[in-house]
Motif scaffolding. Sequence first.
Motif, PDB file in Angstrom:
ATOM      1  N   GLY A 190       0.799  -1.214   0.000  1.00  0.00           N
ATOM      2  CA  GLY A 190       0.000   0.000   0.000  1.00  0.00           C
ATOM      3  C   GLY A 190       0.835   1.269   0.000  1.00  0.00           C
ATOM      4  O   GLY A 190       1.996   1.288   0.422  1.00  0.00           O
ATOM      5  N   PHE A 191       0.229   2.353  -0.460  1.00  0.00           N
ATOM      6  CA  PHE A 191       0.900   3.640  -0.638  1.00  0.00           C
ATOM      7  C   PHE A 191       1.472   4.186   0.670  1.00  0.00           C
ATOM      8  O   PHE A 191       2.540   4.813   0.684  1.00  0.00           O
ATOM      9  CB  PHE A 191      -0.095   4.639  -1.236  1.00  0.00           C
ATOM     10  N   SER A 192       0.785   3.958   1.789  1.00  0.00           N
ATOM     11  CA  SER A 192       1.251   4.509   3.063  1.00  0.00           C
ATOM     12  C   SER A 192       2.608   3.947   3.451  1.00  0.00           C
ATOM     13  O   SER A 192       3.452   4.658   4.019  1.00  0.00           O
ATOM     14  CB  SER A 192       0.239   4.240   4.183  1.00  0.00           C
ATOM     15  N   TYR A 193       2.819   2.670   3.174  1.00  0.00           N
ATOM     16  CA  TYR A 193       4.110   2.056   3.501  1.00  0.00           C
ATOM     17  C   TYR A 193       5.223   2.664   2.651  1.00  0.00           C
ATOM     18  O   TYR A 193       6.355   2.853   3.121  1.00  0.00           O
ATOM     19  CB  TYR A 193       4.052   0.541   3.292  1.00  0.00           C
ATOM     20  N   PHE A 194       4.885   2.971   1.390  1.00  0.00           N
ATOM     21  CA  PHE A 194       5.886   3.602   0.536  1.00  0.00           C
ATOM     22  C   PHE A 194       6.234   5.005   1.051  1.00  0.00           C
ATOM     23  O   PHE A 194       7.411   5.377   1.127  1.00  0.00           O
ATOM     24  CB  PHE A 194       5.384   3.686  -0.906  1.00  0.00           C
ATOM     25  N   LEU A 195       5.213   5.778   1.401  1.00  0.00           N
ATOM     26  CA  LEU A 195       5.470   7.130   1.904  1.00  0.00           C
ATOM     27  C   LEU A 195       6.366   7.107   3.137  1.00  0.00           C
ATOM     28  O   LEU A 195       7.244   7.961   3.308  1.00  0.00           O
ATOM     29  CB  LEU A 195       4.155   7.832   2.237  1.00  0.00           C
ATOM     30  N   ALA A 196       6.148   6.109   3.990  1.00  0.00           N
ATOM     31  CA  ALA A 196       6.934   6.013   5.222  1.00  0.00           C
ATOM     32  C   ALA A 196       8.397   5.669   4.940  1.00  0.00           C
ATOM     33  O   ALA A 196       9.259   5.905   5.791  1.00  0.00           O
ATOM     34  CB  ALA A 196       6.321   4.969   6.147  1.00  0.00           C
ATOM     35  N   ALA A 197       8.676   5.120   3.751  1.00  0.00           N
ATOM     36  CA  ALA A 197      10.039   4.673   3.441  1.00  0.00           C
ATOM     37  C   ALA A 197      10.591   5.331   2.176  1.00  0.00           C
ATOM     38  O   ALA A 197      11.550   4.829   1.595  1.00  0.00           O
ATOM     39  CB  ALA A 197      10.051   3.152   3.295  1.00  0.00           C
TER      40      ALA A 197
END
Length: 343
Positions: free
Chosen positions: A244-251
Amino acid sequence: MKKLSLLIASIAALTIATVAQARDQIQIVGSSTVFPYATVVAERFGQSGFKTPVIESTGTGGGAKLFCAGVGENHPDITNASRAMKDKEKALCKKNGVNEIVEIVVGNDGITLAYSRDAKPVNFTKEHLYKALSAHSVVDGKLVDNIYKNWNEIDSSLPNKPIKVMIPPGTSGTRDAWNSLVMKKGMTKEAKALYKKGFEAGNKKYKKPQKLYREDGAAIEVGENDSLIIQKLVQDKDMFGFFGFSYFLAAKDKLQAASIDGGQPSLKSIQDYSYAVARPLFFYVKKAHIGVIPGLHEFVKEFTTKKAIGKGGYLAEIGLVPLDNKMYKTTRTNATKLVAMSN
């Protein structure tokens, strides 16, 4: 007879209430993609006078099985989902007496194919990704085991690197969505025709060939721990993985997103669905537990406030893409009035 039916119904309702009252903490299962959003809401909710809900990341499919197993203390109140509940899951719920379910669409997400920032930017088409991950290739008009070892064997514009992609387990809603949005749409006409021919000849596994992944080590099935996938992507710059996009934003300080059909995931491209792998996110509420499990309705209402899921809401800050105004009104109505979905 009518009085007997009413008595039985009353006893059943009382039993549900009595059993459920033994638990004073909301229990939530389901999608790893929705998990971080639900966790933030739960932590805030736990500061409002209710106990902090317990959330378990089981995957969308695993969550649905637990949720639909029955009503009462031993069964979850909510299941998170990164795709809509399937008909077979609704049937399981109905079979086990879970008859009124409230569907809440909480926002949008873009499945992100991520990899190390140390690697060169890459642009995949859906056909590229299908050819890389599918169980079969088409050679001389026949389905054979996948022949591609390196990306550039699929297309010379792609890296001269081995194909290595981490994929979620079969219980994952993210994998279901990827199957529908990438594998099915990227499948070549020749492959579709051969699978159809094979299914008609009696090969039942060819009914939904988008679910068939290669098993030679290029498509690496991993668990529901998306944070672990990120660690592995950082360690191996030739590895890809999607989540999901949120995991990408966090990393995003460590990872970059591959372009898919020329597009990159962003708040705008996900909300307007111009990004090729955009999808809605859900959670489902067991209406029989409302008024029995303390704080359940209050939690559902908190999750759907504009301060949580609206533009500029605290969940938008960690990657949840807000709904448009029309969809938000539907979501808020379902949450406040507990509108059960039709079976």
